[in-house]
Scaffold this active site. Structure first.
Site, short mmCIF file in Angstrom:
data_model
loop_
_atom_site.label_atom_id
_atom_site.label_comp_id
_atom_site.label_asym_id
_atom_site.label_seq_id
_atom_site.Cartn_x
_atom_site.Cartn_y
_atom_site.Cartn_z
N GLU A 388 34.64 42.50 36.27
CA GLU A 388 34.46 40.92 36.10
C GLU A 388 33.09 40.81 36.23
O GLU A 388 32.33 41.83 36.52
CB GLU A 388 35.40 40.03 37.28
CG GLU A 388 36.91 40.12 37.01
CD GLU A 388 37.34 39.35 38.07
OE1 GLU A 388 36.74 38.49 38.65
OE2 GLU A 388 38.62 39.76 38.47
N GLY A 389 32.52 39.75 35.88
CA GLY A 389 30.94 39.33 35.81
C GLY A 389 30.12 40.16 34.94
O GLY A 389 30.54 40.31 34.06
#
Length: 600
Positions: A388-389
């Site tokens: 993620e991110g």
């Protein structure tokens, strides 16, 4: 009962000193009595010595520190009795009137003493093997046809011990011949099976003398012996049938008949997941206020358990994992227990806090090495990519999901391919991206939007399944051009069908992301409202969405399937998380498991 030490007066001390002076005039050694010690029961008349002075007990008590004889005149007085320092005479005429293959009987003549003989110590060699007040003793538990040396010494009440008698050599009899074999072991069974071990147990045999050990015969060859009624075969080949029998032996070498044979197949090192409809759950390797749960205690509702997470340490590529609520050995045993129940235990990468960026060849190699080490140490069944991110984002100019150019995407694909090759064809690969990184590619392709698509495409034939996180997301555009909000049956159906049908990248009908197989697509949902900031879906709506996706059973929703009859092989449901589900008393997994089981 005395609770404090007696404190003598000055007058008492004077009396005591006079008594000591009188005692010193007596030509008696103080060393014939036992030393006074605390925490010892004493009877009236007992004689002890303390600081070279003999004392006589004048009332029964148990001694304590602080109650030393000169300090407590209520308990002790200076003794005027002469000490006994004379040992008894040496026992005479030690003989053995009888002996067997495992025992020797001894007799001797009585010793004499100036006071009284109170007992005799019997020696086998230099060791005392018994004490008796009689003039005979039987030594048992001896080996047959063996020479032993015995002697006897007398002792009196003062603890004086005589010199030992003359040695007596005695050979035990030869054991009688034993021609009777033990009975055959029964109920030979396997108690645990892995890919390279088989744990065995059986019921004990009986024998006229005694069973000494068991022979374990594997595929016609004696593999080992065991004194216990259990044994584990190790170093076996995976997915192989072994035939096992057990025999009992006694001390004379008599063998029993073979037990009934047992055929056992070792497990595959990582058998493929055969469950048609899976329930996948993420298990926390941390305490976030949900529930601290041992891995072995995961509900049987779950088919696949994703251990969360392997995370980088010191950089964005060197991966590490350490169990937080058990030792490594306990955790490995937990994995084996779940695998023995047919469950798959995968290691998940990253999560919200574990940023993984393989921007260089060195970073890629570090990732490969450390991930393989983790997988091999714990015996995980697969790897789950939950990045993620900033872990995945497209660089400017990277516009073709079939041929990505962003280094951290290219290196991740290469690293995962290397790991899959090393781990074998049955090693699982799953993914759990957020919606923006997948379905978000329908409206735009760049940065995070669609950034997972090159990774999914690279493994579209090898990937077991993907369960996009249908939570913590805004409204998303579907194939019908409409926007749907998370937490509804429509959202689940619309987002799933985008992967089942494929979709145009950035609205370009000539650049379509291809459809995945039905058995590769699942949906990901939070198990409780507390598990995510948004996207919780009621069990009734999950039931509607799954039945519509798999069987085309409508529920009157806005979104209409492009394949009205549904997707029979749709794979199932994932949840974040097992721990939150446990905290809510399985309010997620119980109804969802029932829904999935009802589709069979």
């Amino acid at each position: 009962m005395y609770r404090t030490a007696y404190r003598p007066s000055i007058r008492s001390l004077s009396t005591l000193l006079i008594g000591v002076l009188v005692f010193l005039l007596i030509p008696v050694s103080a060393f014939g009595a036992a030393q006074w010690v605390p925490n010892t029961p004493y009877l009236k008349g007992d004689i002890v010595t303390y600081q070279a002075v003999n004392y006589e007990c004048i009332q029964p008590h148990t001694s304590l520190t602080g109650w030393e004889p000169p300090a407590v005149q209520a308990l002790w007085k200076v003794s005027t009795q002469p000490s006994d320092t004379i040992a008894p005479s040496v026992p005479a005429s030690l003989q053995s009137p009888a002996h067997t293959s495992n025992s020797v009987s001894l007799t001797w003549q009585a010793s004499t003493d100036n006071v009284a003989v109170t007992g005799y110590n019997v020696y086998n060699g230099s060791s005392v093997v018994g004490t008796t007040t009689n003039l005979n003793y039987q030594v048992n538990g001896l080996a047959s046809d063996t020479l032993y040396t015995f002697k006897v010494a007398a002792f009196d009440a003062a603890g004086n011990v005589s010199a030992p008698s003359a040695n007596l050599d005695v050979r035990t009899d030869a054991a009688p011949p034993d021609a009777i074999a033990p009975t055959a072991p029964t109920n030979v069974r396997s108690t645990s099976i892995t890919a390279n071990t088989i744990a065995l147990a059986w019921n004990a045999s009986t024998d006229n003398v005694g069973v000494t050990q068991y022979e374990i015969v594997v595929n016609g060859q004696v593999a080992s012996t065991s004194a216990a009624t259990a044994w584990t075969a190790t170093g076996l080949t995976a997915n192989t049938v072994y035939t096992i029998v057990v025999r009992a032996l006694d001390a004379a070498g008599n063998r029993s008949a073979d037990s009934t044979s047992l055929s056992v197949a070792t497990l595959s090192t990582n058998p493929p997941l055969t469950t048609a409809k899976v329930l996948v759950g993420y298990w926390h390797n941390f305490d976030n206020g949900s529930t601290n749960i041992r891995l072995r205690d995961v509900s049987s509702n779950y088919d696949v358990i994703n251990v969360s997470f392997a995370e980088p340490v010191g950089d964005y590529a060197t991966m590490a994992f350490t169990p937080y609520n058990s030792t490594k050995e306990q955790f490995k045993a937990d994995i084996l227990e779940l695998q023995g129940k047919g469950k798959k235990v995968n290691i998940s990468l990253g999560g919200a806090n574990g940023t993984v960026e393989l921007t260089t060849a060195a970073a890629k190699q570090s990732f490969i090495t450390t991930m393989n080490n983790i997988i091999n140490e714990y015996g995980f069944n697969g790897i789950d990519i939950d990045l993620e991110g900033s872990s995945l984002s497209l660089n400017g100019g990277d516009t073709d999901f079939r041929n990505p150019t962003t280094p951290k995407i290219v290196n991740l694909i290469s690293a995962i391919q290397t790991i899959l090759t090393a781990q074998g064809s049955n090693f699982m690969l799953t993914m759990a991206p957020e919606t923006a990184y997948v379905q978000g590619g329908i409206t735009g392709y760049g940065g995070p939007w669609g950034a997972y698509l090159p990774v999914i495409y690279a493994f579209k034939d090898r990937m077991n399944f993907i369960h996009v996180q249908h939570y913590n997301t805004g409204a998303m555009t579907a194939l019908d051009g409409r926007s749907y909000s998370q937490g509804t049956a429509d959202f689940q159906v619309a987002m799933a069908e985008m992967l089942l049908q494929g979709f145009p990248i950035a609205g370009n009908a000539n650049n379509k992301f291809p459809a995945l197989r039905e058995d590769q697509v699942a949906i990901g949902l939070p198990s409780t409202p507390n598990a995510a900031s948004g996207g919780f879906t009621a069990a009734a709506d999950i039931d509607k969405a799954v039945k519509y996706l798999t069987k085309g059973i409508g529920y009157g929703g806005t979104y209409q399937l492009m394949k009205p009859g549904g997707y029979t092989n749709f794979r199932g449901v994932m949840t974040w998380s097992i721990n939150w589900d446990k905290k809510s008393n399985l309010s997620f997994s119980n109804p969802v498991r029932a829904t999935l089981d009802g589709l069979k």
